[in-house]
Design a protein around this motif. Structure first.
Motif, PDB file in Angstrom:
ATOM      1  N   VAL A 112      -4.650 -77.146  48.218  1.00 24.30           N
ATOM      2  CA  VAL A 112      -3.662 -77.908  48.756  1.00 24.30           C
ATOM      3  C   VAL A 112      -2.153 -77.371  48.501  1.00 24.30           C
ATOM      4  CG1 VAL A 112      -4.871 -80.063  48.914  1.00 24.30           C
ATOM      5  CG2 VAL A 112      -3.543 -79.669  46.973  1.00 24.30           C
ATOM      6  N   ARG A 113      -1.232 -77.753  49.178  1.00 25.49           N
ATOM      7  CA  ARG A 113       0.055 -76.906  49.011  1.00 25.49           C
ATOM      8  C   ARG A 113       1.060 -78.176  48.852  1.00 25.49           C
ATOM      9  NH1 ARG A 113      -0.736 -71.455  52.420  1.00 25.49           N
ATOM     10  NH2 ARG A 113      -1.910 -70.342  50.849  1.00 25.49           N
ATOM     11  N   PRO A 114       1.285 -78.789  47.934  1.00 21.62           N
ATOM     12  CA  PRO A 114       2.087 -80.156  47.917  1.00 21.62           C
ATOM     13  C   PRO A 114       3.486 -79.906  48.243  1.00 21.62           C
ATOM     14  CG  PRO A 114       0.629 -79.848  45.810  1.00 21.62           C
ATOM     15  CD  PRO A 114       0.666 -78.657  46.560  1.00 21.62           C
ATOM     16  N   ARG A 115       3.957 -78.963  48.118  1.00 23.41           N
ATOM     17  CA  ARG A 115       5.518 -78.497  48.248  1.00 23.41           C
ATOM     18  C   ARG A 115       5.528 -78.645  49.908  1.00 23.41           C
ATOM     19  NH1 ARG A 115       8.150 -74.767  43.572  1.00 23.41           N
ATOM     20  NH2 ARG A 115       7.802 -75.929  42.159  1.00 23.41           N
ATOM     21  N   ARG A 116       4.964 -77.779  50.393  1.00 22.26           N
ATOM     22  CA  ARG A 116       4.943 -77.441  51.948  1.00 22.26           C
ATOM     23  C   ARG A 116       4.267 -78.139  52.642  1.00 22.26           C
ATOM     24  NH1 ARG A 116       3.740 -71.184  52.047  1.00 22.26           N
ATOM     25  NH2 ARG A 116       2.355 -71.641  50.889  1.00 22.26           N
ATOM     26  N   GLY A 117       3.111 -78.708  52.405  1.00 28.63           N
ATOM     27  CA  GLY A 117       2.294 -79.586  52.860  1.00 28.63           C
ATOM     28  C   GLY A 117       1.337 -78.694  53.536  1.00 28.63           C
ATOM     29  N   GLY A 118       0.018 -79.258  54.014  1.00 28.41           N
ATOM     30  CA  GLY A 118      -1.112 -78.464  54.401  1.00 28.41           C
ATOM     31  C   GLY A 118      -2.299 -78.373  53.244  1.00 28.41           C
ATOM     32  N   ALA A 119      -3.382 -78.329  53.743  1.00 26.83           N
ATOM     33  CA  ALA A 119      -4.525 -78.388  52.938  1.00 26.83           C
ATOM     34  C   ALA A 119      -5.631 -77.561  53.539  1.00 26.83           C
ATOM     35  CB  ALA A 119      -4.773 -79.650  52.522  1.00 26.83           C
ATOM     36  N   GLU A 120      -6.846 -77.135  52.643  1.00 30.72           N
ATOM     37  CA  GLU A 120      -7.940 -76.909  53.364  1.00 30.72           C
ATOM     38  C   GLU A 120      -9.147 -77.277  52.319  1.00 30.72           C
ATOM     39  OE1 GLU A 120      -7.983 -72.203  54.509  1.00 30.72           O
ATOM     40  OE2 GLU A 120      -6.159 -72.332  53.403  1.00 30.72           O
ATOM     41  N   LEU A 121     -10.282 -77.236  52.875  1.00 31.32           N
ATOM     42  CA  LEU A 121     -11.494 -77.902  52.100  1.00 31.32           C
ATOM     43  C   LEU A 121     -12.786 -76.921  52.601  1.00 31.32           C
ATOM     44  CD1 LEU A 121     -12.263 -81.094  50.654  1.00 31.32           C
ATOM     45  CD2 LEU A 121     -13.937 -80.175  52.295  1.00 31.32           C
ATOM     46  N   LEU A 122     -13.619 -76.551  51.756  1.00 29.44           N
ATOM     47  CA  LEU A 122     -14.801 -75.836  52.090  1.00 29.44           C
ATOM     48  C   LEU A 122     -15.817 -76.737  51.535  1.00 29.44           C
ATOM     49  CD1 LEU A 122     -13.863 -72.258  50.978  1.00 29.44           C
ATOM     50  CD2 LEU A 122     -13.598 -73.296  53.268  1.00 29.44           C
ATOM     51  N   VAL A 123     -16.938 -76.711  52.331  1.00 32.59           N
ATOM     52  CA  VAL A 123     -18.378 -77.415  52.122  1.00 32.59           C
ATOM     53  C   VAL A 123     -19.356 -76.333  51.942  1.00 32.59           C
ATOM     54  CG1 VAL A 123     -19.888 -79.165  52.677  1.00 32.59           C
ATOM     55  CG2 VAL A 123     -17.400 -79.422  53.026  1.00 32.59           C
ATOM     56  N   ASP A 124     -20.370 -76.271  51.013  1.00 32.06           N
ATOM     57  CA  ASP A 124     -21.411 -75.369  50.872  1.00 32.06           C
ATOM     58  C   ASP A 124     -22.064 -75.294  52.250  1.00 32.06           C
ATOM     59  OD1 ASP A 124     -24.080 -76.979  50.600  1.00 32.06           O
ATOM     60  OD2 ASP A 124     -22.860 -78.125  49.549  1.00 32.06           O
ATOM     61  N   PRO A 125     -22.864 -74.155  52.358  1.00 32.73           N
ATOM     62  CA  PRO A 125     -23.415 -73.849  53.540  1.00 32.73           C
ATOM     63  C   PRO A 125     -24.438 -74.701  54.154  1.00 32.73           C
ATOM     64  CG  PRO A 125     -23.221 -71.946  52.096  1.00 32.73           C
ATOM     65  CD  PRO A 125     -22.905 -73.081  51.365  1.00 32.73           C
ATOM     66  N   LEU A 126     -25.121 -75.492  53.114  1.00 34.83           N
ATOM     67  CA  LEU A 126     -26.094 -76.416  53.687  1.00 34.83           C
ATOM     68  C   LEU A 126     -25.509 -77.743  53.569  1.00 34.83           C
ATOM     69  CD1 LEU A 126     -29.717 -75.247  52.543  1.00 34.83           C
ATOM     70  CD2 LEU A 126     -28.448 -74.770  54.675  1.00 34.83           C
ATOM     71  N   GLY A 127     -24.403 -78.031  53.272  1.00 33.62           N
ATOM     72  CA  GLY A 127     -23.944 -79.397  53.250  1.00 33.62           C
ATOM     73  C   GLY A 127     -24.431 -80.260  52.066  1.00 33.62           C
ATOM     74  N   MET A 128     -25.082 -79.815  51.297  1.00 33.29           N
ATOM     75  CA  MET A 128     -25.757 -80.493  49.963  1.00 33.29           C
ATOM     76  C   MET A 128     -24.614 -81.466  49.027  1.00 33.29           C
ATOM     77  SD  MET A 128     -29.303 -78.566  49.043  1.00 33.29           S
ATOM     78  CE  MET A 128     -29.882 -80.206  48.419  1.00 33.29           C
ATOM     79  N   GLN A 129     -23.456 -80.822  48.909  1.00 33.36           N
ATOM     80  CA  GLN A 129     -22.334 -81.720  48.403  1.00 33.36           C
ATOM     81  C   GLN A 129     -21.635 -82.353  49.445  1.00 33.36           C
ATOM     82  OE1 GLN A 129     -21.356 -82.071  44.997  1.00 33.36           O
ATOM     83  NE2 GLN A 129     -20.320 -83.517  45.783  1.00 33.36           N
ATOM     84  N   GLN A 130     -22.266 -83.801  49.771  1.00 30.10           N
ATOM     85  CA  GLN A 130     -21.770 -84.305  50.856  1.00 30.10           C
ATOM     86  C   GLN A 130     -20.108 -84.914  50.430  1.00 30.10           C
ATOM     87  OE1 GLN A 130     -24.235 -87.306  52.501  1.00 30.10           O
ATOM     88  NE2 GLN A 130     -26.016 -86.614  51.418  1.00 30.10           N
ATOM     89  N   VAL A 131     -19.144 -84.582  51.613  1.00 29.59           N
ATOM     90  CA  VAL A 131     -17.923 -84.833  51.796  1.00 29.59           C
ATOM     91  C   VAL A 131     -17.713 -85.795  52.703  1.00 29.59           C
ATOM     92  CG1 VAL A 131     -15.588 -84.102  51.844  1.00 29.59           C
ATOM     93  CG2 VAL A 131     -17.186 -82.451  50.540  1.00 29.59           C
ATOM     94  N   TYR A 132     -17.140 -86.909  52.430  1.00 27.91           N
ATOM     95  CA  TYR A 132     -16.895 -87.967  53.322  1.00 27.91           C
ATOM     96  C   TYR A 132     -15.479 -87.993  53.925  1.00 27.91           C
ATOM     97  CZ  TYR A 132     -21.147 -89.339  51.161  1.00 27.91           C
ATOM     98  OH  TYR A 132     -22.542 -89.424  50.425  1.00 27.91           O
ATOM     99  N   ALA A 133     -15.399 -88.319  55.398  1.00 29.11           N
ATOM    100  CA  ALA A 133     -14.200 -88.332  55.824  1.00 29.11           C
ATOM    101  C   ALA A 133     -13.720 -89.561  56.557  1.00 29.11           C
ATOM    102  CB  ALA A 133     -14.072 -87.204  57.032  1.00 29.11           C
ATOM    103  N   LEU A 134     -12.572 -89.880  56.557  1.00 26.77           N
ATOM    104  CA  LEU A 134     -11.972 -90.856  57.174  1.00 26.77           C
ATOM    105  C   LEU A 134     -10.783 -90.678  57.713  1.00 26.77           C
ATOM    106  CD1 LEU A 134     -11.494 -94.114  57.822  1.00 26.77           C
ATOM    107  CD2 LEU A 134     -10.192 -94.201  55.327  1.00 26.77           C
ATOM    108  N   ARG A 135     -10.761 -90.714  59.212  1.00 32.68           N
ATOM    109  CA  ARG A 135      -9.563 -90.471  60.073  1.00 32.68           C
ATOM    110  C   ARG A 135      -8.653 -91.477  59.992  1.00 32.68           C
ATOM    111  NH1 ARG A 135      -8.612 -85.357  62.033  1.00 32.68           N
ATOM    112  NH2 ARG A 135     -10.432 -84.314  62.762  1.00 32.68           N
TER     113      ARG A 135
END
Length: 609
Positions: A112-135
């Motif tokens: 993440v870039r707190p000053r300018r804004g913007g972010a990226e996130l990577l999940v492992d290839p098989l998705g075994m580290q589950q990451v949950y999302a809320l719009r």
């Protein structure tokens, strides 16, 4: 072990609520140090983490906080490139543009870039580290805990499609969670949000591409491919062994476990081995023989039946908190807790079945799995067999559609019907079921699944179906890494070298095992042998907490869950007059639906509170 939250493009009051929710979850999870929590704000980004305390986490460095960017991770990333240290956030920051190519294991990595804004996130290839999302409008909140997001998502009842999954299949599939607004990111996802723009989610396609590549090349077991895959996976295990001070392995009588032992010994990695079961259990007996022959540190572990009964409410609340209701009460009483002040890495065999065509049958293998109709019927029967007699017909029909959807996905990707079974296995069984169960039963433990990595996946899919079904890659890899292990006892002997004969042999053995298990259950005896030992242990504590279970389920007369749970069947199975032997035969699906009512009782009131 870390608890991660990334929110971008959300109003400040919502950001504050998300961080407060993060603290609530941290307080409920063992091993996390709330005092180590930190937070970074910017124009439209907040990033927060609650890591394990520094002494236990060493040598992990979960976050690198620079002037212009913050990089942090959760899980157990392991790099195929020695120049990139997967466990050090500063190394991940320096190599950000290469991470998708060099990282394996279970992980979520955020920049993440707190000053300018913007972010990226990577999940492992098989998705075994589950990451949950809320719009949240144009904003997006991401976390490695569904509960963190559900509290902020607002009041809601249980997602009935997810409930139908759990009742019919024993896990929640695809992108669903129990909260209707909280979803799971796809395997290999890359999330990108640029200043002033909505976040974009790009799904990965590792499994589909591996299957497509395998169809374009001649399939078969090649010595050079086996050596390359074995060397790649052994390198990951060696890296983990030299990085982390403690490695553990669940030692069983099976083939996946044998490959993991070979990987450890080949890499010179010392590990603590354990096995759940009674002394006469095949896994315990064979594991003891193997450990004695190789001089391995090994201990059998028992189910904590009395602990579940003595502290029923606490045990249930703990499981719900760790797995967000996505792992069922089948897994109570089987915890593997780290010693205080430690954070070991546990090697898991999850994913090994990708090289064993675990969802197939001899008939489908020998027929090439080319006909969609037989594959569809088999996949539906296979996935739904756990729920017979407890789920409603509507829930089971939902499960049938879920199973059939994998054939549509395979067709759309230019794959064959046989490949649909692999898509189903990796997407639901590895990505969703195994990940949720590990979170439920492994307290304060990081997990690495060497057989759920791209090198093993590609090598397995390069085999012909008959070779995969006969575990040819497992045997060949052990032969390359540690031939001595081939001669040691196993629960079942290695299949014959002739692939088609081996496929028939394996199929006959599996069928005989299922018939034996059914006969034992029907007769109500020998329930402490083999795989039924754990089933019997569950029955012991379940009979003692039956009054609490009846109140939790049957008193909820107006619950919408009765649309997916067969009430007359459940009432009969939970009746005090029903013989325990009859309840034992349907115990697993009963525990699955009890999980739903328990989540409705204990989780739903916290949503939006």
């Amino acid at each position: 072990m870390n608890l991660l939250l990334l929110a971008t493009g959300v109003p400040e009051p919502v950001r504050d609520a998300l961080v407060a929710s993060l603290h609530v979850t941290a307080d409920a999870l063992p091993g996390l140090d709330r005092q180590a929590a930190w937070r970074s704000d910017g124009p439209d980004v907040v990033v927060a983490a609650v890591p394990t305390d520094g002494q236990a986490a060493h040598p992990r460095r979960y976050a690198e906080h620079g002037e212009d960017e913050v990089v942090l991770y959760d899980g157990t990333p392991v790099s195929t490139d020695p120049a990139v240290l997967g466990h050090r956030a500063e190394s991940l920051a320096r190599s950000w543009d290469r991470l998708e190519d060099v990282l394996e294991g279970r992980y979520a990595v955020a920049r993440v870039r707190p000053r300018r804004g913007g972010a990226e996130l990577l999940v492992d290839p098989l998705g075994m580290q589950q990451v949950y999302a809320l719009r949240l409008g144009d904003g997006l909140a991401l976390s490695t805990s569904a509960g963190v997001l559900a509290r902020v998502a607002g009041p809601a009842g249980l997602d009935l499609e997810a409930a139908a999954d759990l009742a019919a299949l024993a896990w929640v599939g695809q992108d669903r969670t129990l909260h209707p607004r909280v979803r799971v990111l796809p395997a290999g996802a890359r999330v990108v949000r640029r200043p002033g723009q909505p976040a974009q989610v790009r799904p990965g396609d590792v499994v589909v591409r591996a299957l497509q590549d395998a169809r374009r090349a001649p399939r078969g077991l090649r010595d050079d491919a086996v050596r390359e895959a074995a060397a790649s996976v052994a390198g990951l295990v060696r890296t983990a062994g030299t990085t982390y001070p403690e490695v553990t392995l669940g030692l069983t009588a099976g083939r996946d476990s044998r490959v993991l032992v070979a990987l450890l010994r080949h890499g010179g990695v010392k590990a603590r081995h354990y096995t759940y079961g009674a002394p006469e259990d095949t896994d315990v007996r064979v594991a003891g023989l193997v450990a004695d022959a190789l001089g391995l540190a090994h201990a059998p572990l028992d189910e904590d039946v009395e602990g579940v009964v003595r502290c029923w409410d606490g045990a249930v609340d703990g499981l719900l908190a760790r797995a967000d209701g996505l792992a069922t009460l089948r897994h109570l009483g089987t915890p593997l807790e780290a010693a205080p002040g430690t954070l070991p890495v546990r090697l898991s065999g999850s994913g090994g079945e990708t090289a064993r065509a675990i969802y197939a049958t001899p008939g489908l293998v020998l027929g090439g799995g080319a006909a969609a109709g037989p594959v569809r019927r088999h996949l539906q029967d296979l996935l739904l067999r756990v729920s017979a007699g407890v789920a409603t017909e509507a829930a089971r029909e939902h499960g049938r559609r879920r199973a059939a959807g994998y054939l549509d996905a395979a067709r759309d990707a230019g794959l064959g019907p046989f490949d649909a079974m692999e898509l189903a296995y990796v997407d639901d069984r590895v990505r969703r079921w195994a990940s949720s169960v590990d979170r439920a039963v492994l307290h304060g433990v990081d997990v690495l699944s060497p057989l759920a990595t791209r090198p093993w996946l590609r090598a397995g899919y390069a085999l012909r179906p008959d070779q995969r079904y006969a575990a040819a890659l497992h045997r060949a890899a052990v032969g390359v890494l540690d031939p001595e292990l081939l001669a040691l006892p196993m629960g079942a002997p290695w299949p014959r070298p002739q692939p088609y004969a081996a496929a028939l042999e394996v199929g006959a053995r599996r069928a005989a095992g299922r018939l034996k298990d059914r006969a034992r259950r029907a007769l109500g005896r020998d329930a402490h042998r083999g795989k039924l030992w754990r089933h019997a242990q569950r029955a012991r504590w379940f009979e003692q907490v039956l009054p609490q279970v009846r109140a939790t389920c049957l008193d909820r007369t107006s619950s919408p869950l009765w649309s997916v749970v067969d009430r007359p069947a459940l009432e009969r199975l939970l009746a005090p007059s029903t013989p325990p032997e009859e309840r034992l035969r349907r115990l697993d699906p009963v525990l699955d639906v009890v999980t739903l009512f328990t989540a409705e009782e204990r989780l739903v009131p916290t949503w939006g509170a």
